[in-house]
Design a protein around this motif. Structure first.
Motif, PDB file in Angstrom:
ATOM      1  N   LYS A 198       9.964  -6.127   8.164  1.00 10.99           N
ATOM      2  CA  LYS A 198       9.413  -6.413   6.834  1.00 10.99           C
ATOM      3  C   LYS A 198      10.267  -7.414   6.068  1.00 10.99           C
ATOM      4  O   LYS A 198       9.791  -8.062   5.132  1.00 10.99           O
ATOM      5  CB  LYS A 198       9.280  -5.116   6.041  1.00 10.99           C
ATOM      6  N   ASP A 201       9.422 -11.084   4.934  1.00 16.55           N
ATOM      7  CA  ASP A 201       8.791 -11.425   3.659  1.00 16.55           C
ATOM      8  C   ASP A 201       9.770 -12.088   2.695  1.00 16.55           C
ATOM      9  O   ASP A 201       9.355 -12.664   1.688  1.00 16.55           O
ATOM     10  CB  ASP A 201       8.213 -10.159   3.022  1.00 16.55           C
ATOM     11  N   THR A 219       1.624  -2.320  13.420  1.00 13.46           N
ATOM     12  CA  THR A 219       0.841  -3.022  12.413  1.00 13.46           C
ATOM     13  C   THR A 219       1.616  -4.238  11.927  1.00 13.46           C
ATOM     14  O   THR A 219       2.848  -4.216  11.843  1.00 13.46           O
ATOM     15  CB  THR A 219       0.532  -2.098  11.219  1.00 13.46           C
ATOM     16  N   PRO A 221       3.199  -6.609   9.338  1.00 11.44           N
ATOM     17  CA  PRO A 221       3.683  -6.292   7.985  1.00 11.44           C
ATOM     18  C   PRO A 221       3.011  -7.140   6.910  1.00 11.44           C
ATOM     19  O   PRO A 221       2.488  -8.215   7.175  1.00 11.44           O
ATOM     20  CB  PRO A 221       5.184  -6.598   8.077  1.00 11.44           C
ATOM     21  N   ARG A 222       3.084  -6.640   5.688  1.00  4.50           N
ATOM     22  CA  ARG A 222       2.553  -7.374   4.542  1.00  4.50           C
ATOM     23  C   ARG A 222       3.566  -8.437   4.133  1.00  4.50           C
ATOM     24  O   ARG A 222       4.677  -8.130   3.700  1.00  4.50           O
ATOM     25  CB  ARG A 222       2.291  -6.420   3.384  1.00  4.50           C
ATOM     26  N   SER A 224       3.128 -10.890   1.747  1.00  2.96           N
ATOM     27  CA  SER A 224       2.398 -11.494   0.626  1.00  2.96           C
ATOM     28  C   SER A 224       3.242 -12.462  -0.187  1.00  2.96           C
ATOM     29  O   SER A 224       2.710 -13.237  -0.981  1.00  2.96           O
ATOM     30  CB  SER A 224       1.866 -10.399  -0.301  1.00  2.96           C
ATOM     31  N   PRO A 244      -4.354  -7.530   7.931  1.00  3.68           N
ATOM     32  CA  PRO A 244      -3.851  -7.425   6.549  1.00  3.68           C
ATOM     33  C   PRO A 244      -4.683  -8.270   5.583  1.00  3.68           C
ATOM     34  O   PRO A 244      -4.883  -9.466   5.805  1.00  3.68           O
ATOM     35  CB  PRO A 244      -2.410  -7.950   6.653  1.00  3.68           C
ATOM     36  N   GLU A 245      -5.155  -7.633   4.509  1.00  2.83           N
ATOM     37  CA  GLU A 245      -6.035  -8.334   3.563  1.00  2.83           C
ATOM     38  C   GLU A 245      -5.302  -9.408   2.771  1.00  2.83           C
ATOM     39  O   GLU A 245      -5.922 -10.331   2.257  1.00  2.83           O
ATOM     40  CB  GLU A 245      -6.673  -7.323   2.605  1.00  2.83           C
ATOM     41  N   TYR A 246      -3.963  -9.320   2.673  1.00  4.44           N
ATOM     42  CA  TYR A 246      -3.232 -10.321   1.884  1.00  4.44           C
ATOM     43  C   TYR A 246      -3.382 -11.720   2.480  1.00  4.44           C
ATOM     44  O   TYR A 246      -3.214 -12.722   1.772  1.00  4.44           O
ATOM     45  CB  TYR A 246      -1.741  -9.955   1.801  1.00  4.44           C
ATOM     46  N   ILE A 247      -3.712 -11.797   3.779  1.00  6.20           N
ATOM     47  CA  ILE A 247      -3.818 -13.111   4.434  1.00  6.20           C
ATOM     48  C   ILE A 247      -4.882 -13.967   3.752  1.00  6.20           C
ATOM     49  O   ILE A 247      -4.734 -15.180   3.625  1.00  6.20           O
ATOM     50  CB  ILE A 247      -4.125 -12.943   5.938  1.00  6.20           C
ATOM     51  N   THR A 249      -5.458 -14.226   0.737  1.00  3.67           N
ATOM     52  CA  THR A 249      -4.987 -14.729  -0.567  1.00  3.67           C
ATOM     53  C   THR A 249      -3.983 -15.865  -0.422  1.00  3.67           C
ATOM     54  O   THR A 249      -3.529 -16.401  -1.436  1.00  3.67           O
ATOM     55  CB  THR A 249      -4.322 -13.593  -1.360  1.00  3.67           C
TER      56      THR A 249
END
Length: 699
Positions: A198, A201, A219, A221-222, A224, A244-247, A249
């Motif tokens: 992580k 990031d 999974t 990692p986020r 963002s 990951p949904e942040y992609i 954005t």
């Protein structure tokens, strides 16, 4: 290569470049006896064989050493570890073998190290942590094994870390988060495993992430915080869970490859996921939904009745709206027909306002004006045509009297070579770009000719302002038959040209109804009039942005159709990036550096990892005067006595030049978000010019 032995008596030799030739044979031992003043040794793209002589350490003042793209073999000699001033070492694309040289850690001043595409074996030594100034590390395509040493991630200056195509094992160390300025991370096609830390990031500057072809799992990692991400490839791993949904954005993301993993659930539909051609999700059997172009199965509904009800309601609304629209269309057609029948049966044709403003001129008239397009009137040849000097007096028609009063009798006639692919498109682009723009630093189009020539072939030409002093390329790099000499360009002339171009770009980017991107800014497209005022010309590759925003992500125009000119084209265009005003800013930065150093971005000394941008950046601030065009300094110091030359005049001149090179470097950075805005660059260059003129008045 044996001919290099004749240079051993050149005791003041500082730079030796024989790059891009067909030199064969091994490096002679005598190369170790070259001048101890030698700072640059460039041998790239030859057919040199054999090994590097062990006495290479004798060249203790060596700063740049580039020997890529040869056939050199053997071990990298320990003598290289004795070069304490070495900043750039490029031995890529050779056949060096044996263990990775641990003594490289002695080269503590290294800025660029490239040993890619060799046959190096063993593990990556932890001694590299001694190279704390290292910005670019290329070790890809070797036979390296073992884990990635954690010590590498203590080099906080790293901007590029490329370890692809080796046999590295273990995990990606969590210490990777120490590299806040990391822009490119590639560990693809190794045998790495485990989860992605992580801490990645924390790499806020990361733009290109390549983890593909490994055994990473878990999974994803986020990440963002990585808002500047341009490319991400995590394909051919064992990642699982939902995408990951942040992609969706990430505002600048242009390429995403998630293929051949174990992702599941619905594919997001916003951001980059709207562009099916920019992503790949094949090989993930549990994915559904997303863009229809992905051809994925529909995601199962939790309540099929509600879904059918919503579908029926939607279909009914669509049917009602469609009926209303058809009725409105039918009434509009009837109303139009009735009005037309009441009008005069032979209405006057509607004329384009631009065509009304332009004087009509024929092929025959242009032929007379240029004396049959004679070679004596040829003043330039470009990618899509030739430019001729023309005299409208030769036509002898009174219809041109008002035209002559407005523009003068001498014009430039740009004749398109329609046999060249893309010439017609270039003609249209230039007409569209110039038809509504008005600025004193843009080349003005007076009229056009679209006709048939004497052979019955299509003929297209532009009639433009004639620029008596040619283009900037002729002044900076005069050919043997040209009268201009670069030494005639004083500092104030160069500053004026740079400011004029900045004014033109600022107008195109920020003052037009739709921002215009020039896409081919270079010295040959900067025209100079009688007063040496600069005019930006050749808009054959120009593009309109779809919105009044200069961000790359806001423009739908693909760069795949952009050709431009090598050396001036922004690096993101080469990676498939979209056209933006930032591309012009990069070209402006390179143009600035060329104007004041006198070096083209394609000079033979710029090969491998060394570019004009890097060359200028490394010289700042202490060595800036060393890279400045020496003919410029001769002009500035001419007439000054020795005491003046070495005191105030030189100090203030150096301050101006350092500031100029700083602007050039700031505009030509690799990352678009790090580049200076053109408005800021314009203000900076105006300020530098004012400072210089102030120096002139005080003295």
């Amino acid at each position: 290569m044996s001919s290099l032995s004749y240079l051993t008596n050149c005791s003041f030799l500082q730079i030796l470049s024989v790059a891009k030739n067909r030199l064969t044979g091994a490096l002679p031992r005598s190369i170790t006896n070259l001048s101890t003043n030698l700072e640059g040794l460039y041998l790239s793209e030859n057919q040199i064989t054999g090994s590097i002589p062990t006495g290479i350490g004798n060249l203790f003042n060596l700063i740049y050493s580039g020997m890529p793209s040869n056939l050199m073999t053997g071990m990298i000699p320990e003598g290289i570890g004795m070069l304490s001033k070495l900043q750039v070492l490029d031995l890529s694309v050779n056949k060096f073998s044996k263990e990775f040289p641990s003594f490289i850690g002695n080269n503590t001043q290294l800025f660029v190290l490239s040993l890619a595409e060799n046959n190096l074996e063993g593990s990556i030594p932890s001694t590299l942590e001694n190279c704390q100034r290292l910005s670019q590390l290329y070790l890809g395509f070797n036979n390296l094994v073992g884990c990635i040493p954690k010590q590498i991630f203590s080099i906080t200056a790293l901007h590029v870390l490329n370890l692809e195509a080796n046999s590295l094992v273990g995990s990606l160390p969590m210490e990777v988060g120490n590299l806040n300025g990391l822009g490119i991370l590639s560990v693809s096609n190794n045998k790495l495993s485990g989860e992605i830390p992580k801490s990645l990031d924390n790499c806020l500057g990361l733009e290109n992430l390549f983890l593909n072809g490994n055994f990473f799992q878990g999974t994803f990692p986020r990440l963002s915080s990585l808002k500047g991400m341009l490319q991400m490839d995590i394909s051919r791993n064992n990642f699982s869970g939902r995408i990951p949904e942040y992609i969706e954005t990430l505002p600048y993301l242009q390429y995403l490859n998630l293929s051949y993993n174990d992702f599941e659930g619905q594919v997001p539909q916003e951001g980059i996921f709207k562009n099916a051609s920019a992503i790949s999700v094949i090989g993930n059997r549990k994915l559904c939904g997303g863009s229809p172009a992905l051809l994925l199965p529909t995601c199962p509904s939790q309540d099929s009745k509600k879904q059918r009800r919503r579908f029926s309601t939607g279909r009914m609304i669509a049917l009602i709206i469609g009926s209303v629209l058809c009725l409105i269309l039918l009434l509009s057609i009837v109303f139009y027909c009735v009005r037309k029948s009441k009008k005069h049966p032979h209405p006057h044709p509607v004329t384009d306002p631009l065509e009304e403003q332009l004087l009509k001129i024929s092929y025959g008239d242009l032929c007379k004006a240029t004396d049959g397009f004679s070679s004596a009137n040829l003043i330039g040849v470009g990618s899509y045509g030739s430019v001729y000097k023309g005299s409208l007096d030769l036509i002898g028609k009174t219809i041109y009297k008002g035209f002559l009063d407005r523009i003068g009798n001498i014009v430039a006639v740009k004749v398109l070579n329609l046999q060249r692919g893309g010439a017609s498109k270039s003609f249209i682009a230039e007409c569209k770009a110039l038809r509504n723009v008005r600025h004193r630093n843009l080349l003005k189009i007076h009229t056009i000719c679209s006709s048939i020539d004497s052979k019955g072939d299509d003929f297209k030409a532009l009639v433009l302002d004639y620029m008596a002093n040619g283009n900037l390329e002729q002044w900076l790099h005069p050919g043997s038959g040209e009268q201009h000499q670069s030494k005639n360009l004083s500092l104030i002339q160069r500053l004026n040209i740079a400011v004029d171009v900045a004014f033109a770009l600022n107008y195109l980017h920020n003052s037009c109804e739709k921002p215009i991107v020039h896409c081919d800014l270079k010295p040959s497209n900067i025209l100079l009039n009688d007063d040496m005022n600069a005019h930006v010309g050749d808009f054959g590759l120009a593009r309109f942005l779809s919105e009044g925003i200069s961000s790359c992500s806001q423009n739908h125009t693909s760069s795949r159709s952009i050709k431009g000119t090598i050396g001036y084209v922004a690096p993101e265009y080469g990676m498939g990036g979209e056209v933006s005003t930032f591309g012009d800013i990069y070209s402006y930065g390179i143009l600035l550096l060329e104007i004041f150093t006198g070096k083209k971005p394609t000079d033979e000394i710029f090969n491998g990892s060394l570019s004009l941008h890097q060359f200028a950046k490394l010289a700042l601030p202490e060595r800036a005067m060393e890279i400045v065009d020496q003919s410029l300094l001769l002009v500035e110091f001419e007439g000054l006595n020795e005491s003046q030359t070495h005191t105030n005049a030189r100090g203030r001149l150096e301050m101006c030049l350092v500031s100029i090179i700083n602007v050039g470097v700031a505009c030509s950075r690799i990352s678009i978000k790090d580049r200076m805005e053109i408005g800021d660059a314009m203000v900076e260059m105006q300020g530098i010019r004012d400072l210089y003129l102030g120096v002139g008045r005080n003295n």
